[in-house]
Design an enzyme around this catalytic site. Structure first.
Site, PDB file in Angstrom:
ATOM      1  N   ASP A 209       0.860  -1.183   0.000  1.00 21.57           N
ATOM      2  CA  ASP A 209       0.000   0.000   0.000  1.00 21.57           C
ATOM      3  C   ASP A 209       0.892   1.227   0.000  1.00 21.57           C
ATOM      4  OD1 ASP A 209      -2.445  -1.378   0.060  1.00 21.57           O
ATOM      5  OD2 ASP A 209      -2.390  -1.554   2.238  1.00 21.57           O
TER       6      ASP A 209
ATOM      7  N   ASP B 251      -6.775  -1.607  -4.855  1.00 24.92           N
ATOM      8  CA  ASP B 251      -7.843  -1.227  -3.921  1.00 24.92           C
ATOM      9  C   ASP B 251      -8.778  -0.196  -4.547  1.00 24.92           C
ATOM     10  OD1 ASP B 251      -6.663  -2.840  -1.933  1.00 24.92           O
ATOM     11  OD2 ASP B 251      -5.511  -1.160  -1.120  1.00 24.92           O
TER      12      ASP B 251
END
Length: 174
Positions: free
Chosen positions: A132, A146
């Protein structure tokens, strides 16, 4: 006439399969490329401000889900992702609306991007941390995969609300 309908139906299905698989492949490659970039550029470094405190680039490996929930259940999350991936592949030939195909393709691409991390990144098979790197205020760190998962779900909710059928049923009388 039946042969013409069968041919048209097969072409329609093939077109939607191409939309789903092409969209998924594009998103998977985009996600992979950005994660390679983020790993080389951001890992082990201070976060970078892009737009004040609104948009920052910050590196993390997440073995859980959003907001670091389910940390320690990486294998379970991996199995759920494999199940979702398989379900979309199984359902793909039934999709006949192009916007639904786009939504399922985006979802499949996002799932594939994060699944690849869970399968192949450290610390090991089915236990890897998802990369991330995008930070917004009051929101968990996220990545390109995502983003497409969330937008595909939003698109599917919108299509459901508008009562757009996933599948067009061709009557035998036509």
């Amino acid at each position: 006439m039946h042969d013409l309908q069968a041919k048209r139906g097969k072409t329609l299905i093939n077109t939607k399969i191409k939309i789903v698989s092409g969209t998924a492949l594009f998103i998977f490659i985009l996600d992979l490329a950005t994660k390679v970039w983020a790993t080389k550029t951001l890992e082990g470094k201070e976060s970078r401000s892009i737009i004040g405190n609104f948009l920052r680039l910050e590196f993390a490996r997440n073995t859980g889900a959003a907001f670091s929930s389910f940390t320690g259940l990486t294998v379970v999350l991996t199995l759920l992702a494999i199940g979702a991936f398989a379900t979309i592949i199984w359902y793909m030939p039934k999709i006949s609306h192009p916007l639904w195909a786009l939504g399922f393709g985006s979802l499949l691409g996002g799932i594939s991007g994060n699944l690849a991390d869970r399968l192949f990144r450290a610390p090991g098979f089915m236990q890897g941390g998802v990369v991330d790197w995008i930070s917004l205020p009051n929101w968990p760190l996220f990545n390109v995969a995502d983003s497409f998962i969330v937008t595909s779900v939003a698109l599917m909710i919108f299509l459901s609300w508008r009562e757009v059928p996933i599948r067009t049923v061709v009557s035998k009388d036509e």
